[in-house]
Design a protein around this motif. Structure first.
Motif, PDB file in Angstrom:
ATOM      1  N   LYS A  28       0.843  -1.201   0.000  1.00 59.66           N
ATOM      2  CA  LYS A  28       0.000   0.000   0.000  1.00 59.66           C
ATOM      3  C   LYS A  28       0.873   1.244   0.000  1.00 59.66           C
ATOM      4  CE  LYS A  28      -0.625  -1.061   4.819  1.00 59.66           C
ATOM      5  NZ  LYS A  28      -0.935  -2.450   4.948  1.00 59.66           N
ATOM      6  N   ILE A  29       0.243   2.380  -0.221  1.00 63.55           N
ATOM      7  CA  ILE A  29       0.979   3.640  -0.201  1.00 63.55           C
ATOM      8  C   ILE A  29       1.441   3.926   1.226  1.00 63.55           C
ATOM      9  CG2 ILE A  29      -0.196   4.575  -2.225  1.00 63.55           C
ATOM     10  CD1 ILE A  29      -1.929   6.254  -0.328  1.00 63.55           C
ATOM     11  N   PRO A  30       2.538   4.661   1.395  1.00 61.92           N
ATOM     12  CA  PRO A  30       3.087   4.918   2.732  1.00 61.92           C
ATOM     13  C   PRO A  30       2.107   5.548   3.719  1.00 61.92           C
ATOM     14  CG  PRO A  30       4.695   5.511   1.070  1.00 61.92           C
ATOM     15  CD  PRO A  30       3.416   5.179   0.336  1.00 61.92           C
ATOM     16  N   ILE A  31       1.198   6.386   3.259  1.00 65.82           N
ATOM     17  CA  ILE A  31       0.231   7.046   4.143  1.00 65.82           C
ATOM     18  C   ILE A  31      -0.630   6.024   4.882  1.00 65.82           C
ATOM     19  CG2 ILE A  31      -1.867   8.469   4.134  1.00 65.82           C
ATOM     20  CD1 ILE A  31      -0.551  10.130   1.942  1.00 65.82           C
ATOM     21  N   LEU A  32      -0.866   4.872   4.263  1.00 71.77           N
ATOM     22  CA  LEU A  32      -1.715   3.854   4.874  1.00 71.77           C
ATOM     23  C   LEU A  32      -0.961   2.877   5.771  1.00 71.77           C
ATOM     24  CD1 LEU A  32      -4.114   3.008   1.909  1.00 71.77           C
ATOM     25  CD2 LEU A  32      -4.521   4.522   3.853  1.00 71.77           C
ATOM     26  N   GLU A  33       0.366   2.977   5.818  1.00 67.38           N
ATOM     27  CA  GLU A  33       1.152   2.091   6.679  1.00 67.38           C
ATOM     28  C   GLU A  33       0.723   2.267   8.124  1.00 67.38           C
ATOM     29  OE1 GLU A  33       3.348  -0.297   5.951  1.00 67.38           O
ATOM     30  OE2 GLU A  33       3.218   0.107   3.798  1.00 67.38           O
ATOM     31  N   GLY A  34       0.441   1.174   8.795  1.00 67.29           N
ATOM     32  CA  GLY A  34       0.058   1.214  10.201  1.00 67.29           C
ATOM     33  C   GLY A  34      -1.382   1.610  10.460  1.00 67.29           C
ATOM     34  N   GLN A  35      -2.138   1.888   9.415  1.00 68.35           N
ATOM     35  CA  GLN A  35      -3.544   2.266   9.579  1.00 68.35           C
ATOM     36  C   GLN A  35      -4.428   1.023   9.491  1.00 68.35           C
ATOM     37  OE1 GLN A  35      -4.388   5.190  10.459  1.00 68.35           O
ATOM     38  NE2 GLN A  35      -2.727   6.513   9.788  1.00 68.35           N
ATOM     39  N   ARG A  36      -5.452   0.965  10.321  1.00 67.07           N
ATOM     40  CA  ARG A  36      -6.413  -0.131  10.297  1.00 67.07           C
ATOM     41  C   ARG A  36      -7.540   0.259   9.352  1.00 67.07           C
ATOM     42  NH1 ARG A  36     -10.555  -1.840  14.404  1.00 67.07           N
ATOM     43  NH2 ARG A  36     -10.898  -4.039  13.961  1.00 67.07           N
ATOM     44  N   LEU A  37      -7.814  -0.599   8.377  1.00 72.21           N
ATOM     45  CA  LEU A  37      -8.849  -0.329   7.380  1.00 72.21           C
ATOM     46  C   LEU A  37     -10.085  -1.173   7.672  1.00 72.21           C
ATOM     47  CD1 LEU A  37      -6.624  -0.386   4.177  1.00 72.21           C
ATOM     48  CD2 LEU A  37      -7.365   1.605   5.481  1.00 72.21           C
ATOM     49  N   LEU A  38     -11.253  -0.526   7.639  1.00 72.24           N
ATOM     50  CA  LEU A  38     -12.516  -1.217   7.896  1.00 72.24           C
ATOM     51  C   LEU A  38     -13.419  -1.165   6.675  1.00 72.24           C
ATOM     52  CD1 LEU A  38     -13.395   0.161  11.448  1.00 72.24           C
ATOM     53  CD2 LEU A  38     -12.251  -1.990  10.865  1.00 72.24           C
ATOM     54  N   LEU A  39     -14.063  -2.278   6.385  1.00 73.43           N
ATOM     55  CA  LEU A  39     -15.100  -2.341   5.359  1.00 73.43           C
ATOM     56  C   LEU A  39     -16.411  -2.018   6.054  1.00 73.43           C
ATOM     57  CD1 LEU A  39     -16.032  -3.050   2.489  1.00 73.43           C
ATOM     58  CD2 LEU A  39     -16.291  -5.410   3.285  1.00 73.43           C
ATOM     59  N   CYS A  40     -17.067  -0.933   5.642  1.00 77.00           N
ATOM     60  CA  CYS A  40     -18.289  -0.471   6.306  1.00 77.00           C
ATOM     61  C   CYS A  40     -19.448  -0.430   5.330  1.00 77.00           C
ATOM     62  CB  CYS A  40     -18.083   0.932   6.874  1.00 77.00           C
ATOM     63  SG  CYS A  40     -16.778   1.046   8.096  1.00 77.00           S
ATOM     64  N   SER A  82     -10.893  16.010   2.211  1.00 76.30           N
ATOM     65  CA  SER A  82     -10.044  16.981   2.911  1.00 76.30           C
ATOM     66  C   SER A  82     -10.274  16.942   4.417  1.00 76.30           C
ATOM     67  CB  SER A  82     -10.261  18.393   2.362  1.00 76.30           C
ATOM     68  OG  SER A  82     -11.591  18.815   2.552  1.00 76.30           O
ATOM     69  N   SER A  83     -11.503  16.768   4.856  1.00 77.70           N
ATOM     70  CA  SER A  83     -11.782  16.669   6.287  1.00 77.70           C
ATOM     71  C   SER A  83     -11.189  15.393   6.866  1.00 77.70           C
ATOM     72  CB  SER A  83     -13.291  16.697   6.542  1.00 77.70           C
ATOM     73  OG  SER A  83     -13.831  17.932   6.145  1.00 77.70           O
ATOM     74  N   ALA A  84     -11.272  14.298   6.124  1.00 81.06           N
ATOM     75  CA  ALA A  84     -10.691  13.027   6.579  1.00 81.06           C
ATOM     76  C   ALA A  84      -9.181  13.166   6.746  1.00 81.06           C
ATOM     77  CB  ALA A  84     -11.029  11.916   5.590  1.00 81.06           C
ATOM     78  N   ARG A  85      -8.523  13.845   5.824  1.00 79.22           N
ATOM     79  CA  ARG A  85      -7.075  14.060   5.943  1.00 79.22           C
ATOM     80  C   ARG A  85      -6.745  14.925   7.156  1.00 79.22           C
ATOM     81  NH1 ARG A  85      -7.759  14.222   0.440  1.00 79.22           N
ATOM     82  NH2 ARG A  85      -7.800  16.475   0.376  1.00 79.22           N
ATOM     83  N   GLN A  86      -7.582  15.911   7.461  1.00 80.34           N
ATOM     84  CA  GLN A  86      -7.344  16.757   8.630  1.00 80.34           C
ATOM     85  C   GLN A  86      -7.388  15.940   9.917  1.00 80.34           C
ATOM     86  OE1 GLN A  86     -10.124  19.992   8.585  1.00 80.34           O
ATOM     87  NE2 GLN A  86      -9.171  20.968   6.810  1.00 80.34           N
ATOM     88  N   ILE A  87      -8.293  14.969  10.015  1.00 74.63           N
ATOM     89  CA  ILE A  87      -8.376  14.103  11.198  1.00 74.63           C
ATOM     90  C   ILE A  87      -7.045  13.401  11.412  1.00 74.63           C
ATOM     91  CG2 ILE A  87      -9.444  11.993  12.131  1.00 74.63           C
ATOM     92  CD1 ILE A  87     -11.329  14.343  12.276  1.00 74.63           C
ATOM     93  N   LEU A  88      -6.392  13.007  10.320  1.00 73.49           N
ATOM     94  CA  LEU A  88      -5.129  12.281  10.396  1.00 73.49           C
ATOM     95  C   LEU A  88      -3.916  13.207  10.407  1.00 73.49           C
ATOM     96  CD1 LEU A  88      -6.070   9.463   7.889  1.00 73.49           C
ATOM     97  CD2 LEU A  88      -5.971   9.292  10.373  1.00 73.49           C
ATOM     98  N   LEU A  93      -2.902  15.183   7.908  1.00 75.27           N
ATOM     99  CA  LEU A  93      -2.222  15.128   6.612  1.00 75.27           C
ATOM    100  C   LEU A  93      -2.646  16.294   5.732  1.00 75.27           C
ATOM    101  CD1 LEU A  93      -2.809  11.346   5.861  1.00 75.27           C
ATOM    102  CD2 LEU A  93      -0.706  12.393   6.724  1.00 75.27           C
ATOM    103  N   GLU A  94      -1.689  16.852   5.002  1.00 78.27           N
ATOM    104  CA  GLU A  94      -2.016  17.922   4.063  1.00 78.27           C
ATOM    105  C   GLU A  94      -2.442  17.347   2.714  1.00 78.27           C
ATOM    106  OE1 GLU A  94       0.189  21.707   1.986  1.00 78.27           O
ATOM    107  OE2 GLU A  94       0.785  21.133   4.014  1.00 78.27           O
ATOM    108  N   HIS A  95      -1.783  16.271   2.307  1.00 74.81           N
ATOM    109  CA  HIS A  95      -2.079  15.622   1.025  1.00 74.81           C
ATOM    110  C   HIS A  95      -2.166  14.122   1.251  1.00 74.81           C
ATOM    111  CE1 HIS A  95      -1.203  19.372  -1.004  1.00 74.81           C
ATOM    112  NE2 HIS A  95      -0.062  19.450  -0.322  1.00 74.81           N
ATOM    113  N   GLY A  96      -2.829  13.440   0.342  1.00 77.56           N
ATOM    114  CA  GLY A  96      -2.861  11.981   0.412  1.00 77.56           C
ATOM    115  C   GLY A  96      -4.162  11.408  -0.092  1.00 77.56           C
ATOM    116  N   ALA A  97      -4.103  10.135  -0.397  1.00 76.30           N
ATOM    117  CA  ALA A  97      -5.256   9.427  -0.950  1.00 76.30           C
ATOM    118  C   ALA A  97      -6.123   8.875   0.179  1.00 76.30           C
ATOM    119  CB  ALA A  97      -4.767   8.306  -1.859  1.00 76.30           C
ATOM    120  N   ILE A  98      -6.716   9.769   0.948  1.00 76.75           N
ATOM    121  CA  ILE A  98      -7.587   9.394   2.053  1.00 76.75           C
ATOM    122  C   ILE A  98      -8.956   9.993   1.775  1.00 76.75           C
ATOM    123  CG2 ILE A  98      -8.001   9.529   4.535  1.00 76.75           C
ATOM    124  CD1 ILE A  98      -5.421   8.052   3.843  1.00 76.75           C
TER     125      ILE A  98
END
Length: 95
Positions: free
Chosen positions: A15-27, A61-67, A69-74
């Motif tokens: 995965k891309i580096p931004i997602l390293e260590g992140q837990r992903l949920l299927l909702c 953009s709001s999701a990135r702010q929670i994390l 991050l300024e940029h990224g595929a979130i």
């Protein structure tokens, strides 16, 4: 924001580096009646589990702010676990 129910987890070994260590949920996304209206994959920041009803911030953009991050595929982040839903003064079960 959207309401959903955690259906499972997503495992990705590459995965891309931004997602390293992140837990992903299927909702599963739910309407006010509890009917499934689609799905999303979201980063979990509240330690939600399978079967939990959750609040999903589904705005890039709001999701990135929670994390922080300024940029990224979130796009989506689970930001809360729902204890109770009240729709038109009627309490809806979240179990």
């Amino acid at each position: 924001m959207k309401v959903g129910r955690v259906a499972g987890t997503v495992t990705s070994t590459i995965k891309i580096p931004i997602l390293e260590g992140q837990r992903l949920l299927l909702c599963d996304l739910e309407d006010v009646e509890g009917n499934v209206s689609g799905y999303t994959i979201a980063i979990d920041v509240v330690d939600a589990g399978v079967g939990d009803t959750v609040l999903i911030l589904d705005e890039g953009s709001s999701a990135r702010q929670i994390l922080g991050l300024e940029h990224g595929a979130i796009r989506a982040v689970v930001v809360g676990i729902v204890d109770q839903l009240v729709v038109d003064d009627e309490v809806r079960s979240v179990v």
